[in-house]
Design a protein around this motif. Structure first.
Motif, PDB file in Angstrom:
ATOM      1  N   TYR A 184       0.500  -1.332  -0.339  1.00 44.36           N
ATOM      2  CA  TYR A 184       0.187  -0.052  -0.195  1.00 44.36           C
ATOM      3  C   TYR A 184       0.483   1.625  -0.049  1.00 44.36           C
ATOM      4  CZ  TYR A 184      -4.240  -2.848   1.165  1.00 44.36           C
ATOM      5  OH  TYR A 184      -5.228  -3.960   1.087  1.00 44.36           O
ATOM      6  N   ALA A 185       2.068   1.042   0.991  1.00 48.00           N
ATOM      7  CA  ALA A 185       2.580   2.248   0.922  1.00 48.00           C
ATOM      8  C   ALA A 185       3.861   2.475  -0.672  1.00 48.00           C
ATOM      9  CB  ALA A 185       3.678   1.955   2.295  1.00 48.00           C
ATOM     10  N   ALA A 186       4.209   1.792  -1.248  1.00 50.73           N
ATOM     11  CA  ALA A 186       4.713   1.480  -2.243  1.00 50.73           C
ATOM     12  C   ALA A 186       3.504   2.630  -3.864  1.00 50.73           C
ATOM     13  CB  ALA A 186       4.933   0.315  -2.917  1.00 50.73           C
ATOM     14  N   TRP A 187       2.318   1.758  -3.788  1.00 48.70           N
ATOM     15  CA  TRP A 187       1.426   2.853  -4.558  1.00 48.70           C
ATOM     16  C   TRP A 187       0.841   4.233  -4.329  1.00 48.70           C
ATOM     17  CZ3 TRP A 187      -0.388   1.764  -8.888  1.00 48.70           C
ATOM     18  CH2 TRP A 187      -0.020   0.218  -9.581  1.00 48.70           C
ATOM     19  N   ASP A 188       1.188   4.556  -2.486  1.00 48.85           N
ATOM     20  CA  ASP A 188       0.496   6.057  -2.230  1.00 48.85           C
ATOM     21  C   ASP A 188       1.927   6.611  -2.583  1.00 48.85           C
ATOM     22  OD1 ASP A 188      -1.770   7.343  -0.987  1.00 48.85           O
ATOM     23  OD2 ASP A 188       0.193   7.703   0.255  1.00 48.85           O
ATOM     24  N   MET A 189       2.894   6.344  -2.604  1.00 52.93           N
ATOM     25  CA  MET A 189       4.008   7.126  -3.184  1.00 52.93           C
ATOM     26  C   MET A 189       3.929   7.800  -4.706  1.00 52.93           C
ATOM     27  SD  MET A 189       7.403   5.409  -0.738  1.00 52.93           S
ATOM     28  CE  MET A 189       8.402   6.560  -1.342  1.00 52.93           C
ATOM     29  N   VAL A 190       3.713   6.701  -4.955  1.00 55.21           N
ATOM     30  CA  VAL A 190       3.512   6.308  -6.485  1.00 55.21           C
ATOM     31  C   VAL A 190       2.164   7.584  -6.777  1.00 55.21           C
ATOM     32  CG1 VAL A 190       4.858   4.947  -8.196  1.00 55.21           C
ATOM     33  CG2 VAL A 190       3.121   4.343  -6.999  1.00 55.21           C
ATOM     34  N   ARG A 191       1.394   7.314  -6.712  1.00 54.46           N
ATOM     35  CA  ARG A 191       0.156   8.008  -6.504  1.00 54.46           C
ATOM     36  C   ARG A 191       0.621   9.900  -6.633  1.00 54.46           C
ATOM     37  NH1 ARG A 191      -3.018  10.885  -2.318  1.00 54.46           N
ATOM     38  NH2 ARG A 191      -1.974  10.798  -1.129  1.00 54.46           N
ATOM     39  N   THR A 192       1.644   9.954  -5.136  1.00 56.90           N
ATOM     40  CA  THR A 192       1.434  11.650  -5.129  1.00 56.90           C
ATOM     41  C   THR A 192       2.882  12.248  -6.279  1.00 56.90           C
ATOM     42  OG1 THR A 192       2.501  11.541  -3.371  1.00 56.90           O
ATOM     43  CG2 THR A 192       0.521  11.942  -3.153  1.00 56.90           C
ATOM     44  N   THR A 193       3.185  11.102  -6.443  1.00 59.27           N
ATOM     45  CA  THR A 193       4.648  12.047  -7.409  1.00 59.27           C
ATOM     46  C   THR A 193       4.276  10.932  -9.124  1.00 59.27           C
ATOM     47  OG1 THR A 193       5.969   9.593  -7.316  1.00 59.27           O
ATOM     48  CG2 THR A 193       5.945  11.769  -5.900  1.00 59.27           C
ATOM     49  N   VAL A 194       4.598   9.737  -9.482  1.00 62.34           N
ATOM     50  CA  VAL A 194       4.593   9.568 -10.827  1.00 62.34           C
ATOM     51  C   VAL A 194       3.035   9.249 -11.512  1.00 62.34           C
ATOM     52  CG1 VAL A 194       4.826   7.297 -12.517  1.00 62.34           C
ATOM     53  CG2 VAL A 194       6.413   7.774 -10.304  1.00 62.34           C
ATOM     54  N   TYR A 195       2.733   9.691 -10.605  1.00 61.80           N
ATOM     55  CA  TYR A 195       0.624   9.749 -11.138  1.00 61.80           C
ATOM     56  C   TYR A 195       0.060  10.335 -11.155  1.00 61.80           C
ATOM     57  CZ  TYR A 195       0.871   4.622 -12.278  1.00 61.80           C
ATOM     58  OH  TYR A 195       1.052   3.378 -12.896  1.00 61.80           O
ATOM     59  N   ASN A 196       0.895  11.825 -10.304  1.00 62.89           N
ATOM     60  CA  ASN A 196       0.359  13.327 -10.631  1.00 62.89           C
ATOM     61  C   ASN A 196       0.525  14.660 -10.773  1.00 62.89           C
ATOM     62  OD1 ASN A 196      -2.075  14.668  -9.229  1.00 62.89           O
ATOM     63  ND2 ASN A 196      -0.698  15.659  -8.554  1.00 62.89           N
ATOM     64  N   ALA A 219       9.613   3.169  -3.908  1.00 66.02           N
ATOM     65  CA  ALA A 219       8.534   2.597  -3.552  1.00 66.02           C
ATOM     66  C   ALA A 219       8.973   1.460  -4.212  1.00 66.02           C
ATOM     67  CB  ALA A 219       7.710   3.439  -4.858  1.00 66.02           C
ATOM     68  N   TRP A 220       9.353   1.260  -5.550  1.00 61.53           N
ATOM     69  CA  TRP A 220       9.959   0.188  -5.643  1.00 61.53           C
ATOM     70  C   TRP A 220      10.417  -1.113  -4.927  1.00 61.53           C
ATOM     71  CZ3 TRP A 220      14.226  -3.242  -6.086  1.00 61.53           C
ATOM     72  CH2 TRP A 220      14.087  -4.235  -6.478  1.00 61.53           C
TER      73      TRP A 220
END
Length: 746
Positions: free
Chosen positions: A488-500, A544-545
């Motif tokens: 969950y933490a990995a996906w939340d890290m990319v949520r606010t960066t890679v995916y935003n 995140a990886w």
């Protein structure tokens, strides 16, 4: 009548049809296909839940332990079913991974309270015309079944249906006296038909389009149309756009035709398509024949027709009267062929050719259609370059807010989650003619979460809470609410960066620079919709990886989960692709500093490290069939009826993802990070580049690029099978971490 009003009547008619016994058998058949052990666990009922025009559903428990799904349309029923499966059972169906619905528990969980939903827009749309080439060119019926079930469960209720249309074109052209060789000179190959349909290209390189293949595709279309109807989806069928074989003037010497513009760098042989002007009486004749044949084959299944005449194709004149005449007569031809017809048009031309399509020209063209509700515009790139604002909501024509996101089926982690949640909601509040949200990717690829998010936003009047959404999506992705915290933490890290991404200078899925023709300049920080610029801190993705990988190491069962297998490959691909950039920069630094001690040996040494990294990339990709060139090629060959046709299909498949045109006209546009493609195409290019830098006193880009083109033209002619060794992703990653600790370990 305004389209919204027409939609109200259409939905009202559908609700009224419930009393007439409208069948839910298509919904039940989907459950039989995907959850066979639970075929008796659900009851579906069409009811009038609300006086609102939009789709509504309620999911609840009933006394006998079944789950009752009620809705006012078939699409509402399927959306309710999907809500239950993802939010309560935590299973789903995915593009590449396939259906995971069958891993649902033996006993379906009861609901603590009913699930309810009402869509905020009448339409949820899917497909870009070019998706038919970049993604589905070589699909089997099994692929289409998965796709259609995926679409239906996500609430899509209107979609393009292009497959096999060449049979209609052939019959219409034969009917007016064109010979088969004249028709075949016009039709393009299977991997490039989308641009033939757009009037950008004509003819086929590598060989003619097989009529037998066309017949097979048409048989597929019959299945697709039937299944769409069973699942409550309206097919948008092609209409006759006006592009015709050049030999039309042999049959009709006085016909009013013009030649379209040159497209990209193609020779006139393959472009400057002949356009039959809609004010010529022959246009209406062909339109009537075209639509009549489809109705005869498919039945009266739709009133929506896709028709694009100037997609990256300049009109013969910018005169306002000419533009209005084209659209007016096109509309007249559609109404004569089908009085209920609605013209669906991609709005991409107003973005790609913005210099030509000034507001007065757009208004003249759209204004040529006198009834607003007879047109539906797809605002194709709403998340990055919306056109609805500058055109005052397309001057009253109904339109759909679309997320394009991806060009050419490129592979890179990327999203604009704030844009695809806040912006469509804001548009809905400010545009009275907005009637839908939809997906319009050039190619379906990874990043499935951003496509799901926009479709789900169609059921919420306020922007989705992205933090909660990502958490719930991860639970469904990996089929559990008891997942390791690190996942969950990995996906939340990319949520606010890679995916935003909010830096819309680079506004679509990024390419890996190793997929491009090597050069000393021009590879880094490319912007636009084929960017190489990375708009996030790459160390965040590494962290995140590490969390995702660590979750698998600590919980080995994850490595048996197809979703985890796919995602860890995809994330590793991106981390290694990012790491290639500073390696390349160091190579160029060594080369350009002519006073560097032992310069030649250092160039070769740095080049060896870069090649070693690419070999690791290839090894990682080879662990999953979804990341293999051989999967693409095998699908192409499987569609052929003879060995010669199979070789032609392979040529088509190889050319699309590399040279694109026969001589590199749009080289690397549809590049892919695929095992086999990395090892046999990209690695040799970079090896040649390193050798060139180490041996040449002066870098001659023109000469070097010409040498690579010659090698590429040889590569696309190959028909040899590349067999990747069978390896497990966990073993390959363990080796990669040992080899590249400074890249993969925070």
């Amino acid at each position: 009548m305004h389209l919204v009003s027409r939609i109200v009547l259409t939905v009202a008619a559908a609700v009224a049809a419930v009393s007439a016994g409208l069948s839910t058998s298509g919904v039940e058949a989907l459950v039989e296909r995907r959850l066979p052990q639970h075929a008796s666990s659900f009851q579906f009922k069409l009811v009038n839940l609300s006086t609102a025009a939009n789709d509504s559903y309620v999911v609840s428990n009933i006394d006998d332990g079944k789950i009752l799904v009620q809705g006012n349309t078939l699409s509402a029923l399927l959306s309710g079913l999907h809500s239950y499966l993802t939010n309560v059972v935590h299973v789903d169906i995915w593009w590449y991974i396939g259906s995971r619905l069958d891993v649902a528990p033996v006993t379906m969980p009861c609901l603590s309270s009913p699930l309810m939903g009402t869509s905020v827009v009448p339409y949820r749309y899917h497909f870009n015309t070019v998706t038919t080439s970049y993604t589905s060119a070589f699909w089997s019926w099994e692929d289409w079944e998965l796709q259609l079930d995926w679409m239906a469960l996500r609430g899509i209720n209107i979609a393009l249906a292009w497959t096999g249309v060449e049979k209609i074109f052939i019959q219409v052209f034969q009917e007016i006296g064109l010979a088969d060789d004249e028709i075949q000179d016009f039709l393009s190959g299977p991997a490039f038909l989308a641009w033939n349909r757009f009037g950008n290209i004509q003819g086929s390189w590598g060989g003619p389009l097989s009529y037998a293949w066309v017949d097979d595709q048409f048989a597929m279309q019959l299945k697709i149309i039937r299944r769409m109807g069973e699942l409550g989806m309206i097919p948008i069928l092609p209409a006759f756009p006006g592009f015709v074989p050049r030999a039309i003037t042999r049959v009709y010497p006085d016909v009013n035709v013009t030649n379209g513009s040159t497209w990209e760098d193609f020779a006139v042989t393959y472009t400057n398509d002949t356009f039959l002007n809609p004010f010529d009486p022959l246009f209406a004749q062909l339109q009537k024949s075209f639509i009549a044949k489809q109705k005869a084959y498919y039945g009266d299944v739709t009133s929506f027709y896709t028709l694009d005449q100037f997609n990256e194709n300049s009109p013969a004149s910018g005169d306002l009267a000419y533009l209005a005449s084209v659209s007016l007569n096109t509309w007249k031809s559609l109404k004569a062929a089908d009085p209920d017809s609605i013209w669906v048009m991609q709005g991409w031309l107003f973005t790609s050719s913005a210099a030509f399509w000034t507001n007065d020209r757009i208004q003249a063209f759209l204004g040529g259609v006198p009834v607003d509700s007879d047109m539906l515009i797809l605002d194709l790139f709403s998340e990055s370059q919306p056109e609805w604002q500058r055109t005052d909501s397309y001057y009253g024509k109904p339109w759909i807010w679309c997320q394009l996101h991806n060009y050419g089926g490129n592979m890179g982690l990327y999203g604009q989650i704030m844009n695809i949640t806040a912006n469509p909601v804001e548009a809905l509040r400010h545009s009275s003619s907005l009637v839908g949200f939809g997906l319009s990717p050039e190619g379906q690829e990874g990043n499935e979460i951003v496509y799901d998010m926009l479709l789900d936003q169609a059921w919420y009047s306020n922007p989705i809470d992205t933090e909660e959404y990502f958490h719930n999506w991860v639970s469904s992705r990996y089929e559990s609410v008891s997942l390791p915290h690190g996942l969950y933490a990995a996906w939340d890290m990319v949520r606010t960066t890679v995916y935003n991404n909010t830096n819309l200078i680079a506004n679509a899925v990024p390419k890996a620079i190793f997929e491009l023709v090597p050069s000393t300049t021009g590879l880094l920080n490319k912007t636009g919709h084929h960017p190489t610029q990375i708009n996030y801190d790459t160390s965040v993705l590494i962290e995140a990886w590490s969390l995702m990988y660590g979750a698998g190491i600590d919980n080995p069962y994850l490595f048996a989960n197809p979703s985890y297998q796919y995602d860890i490959v995809d994330w590793t691909r991106q981390v290694l692709s990012n790491a290639f950039i500073p390696m390349y920069q160091q190579l160029i630094s060594i080369y350009t500093n002519t006073s560097t001690p032992c310069r030649t040996s250092r160039i070769r040494g740095q080049g060896s490290r870069m090649i070693a990294l690419l070999e690791t990339v290839n090894d990682v990709l080879a662990t999953n069939d979804n990341f293999k060139l051989s999967t693409w090629i095998n699908a192409a060959r499987a569609m052929a009826n003879t060995t010669a046709d199979a070789d032609f299909m392979e040529y088509q498949a190889r050319v699309q993802v590399t040279l694109w045109g026969p001589h590199g006209e749009i080289s690397d546009y549809a590049s892919k990070s695929w095992a086999g493609l990395v090892s046999s195409y990209y690695v040799p290019r970079w090896e040649k580049f390193v050798d060139y830098l180490a041996s040449a006193s002066v870098y001659n880009k023109t000469a070097f690029t010409a040498e690579l083109l010659q090698s590429a033209e040889t590569w696309v002619e190959q028909t040899e099978r590349t067999v990747e060794k069978e390896t497990r992703i966990e073993d390959v990653l363990a080796q990669a971490v040992k080899q590249w600790p400074h890249i993969l370990i925070v």
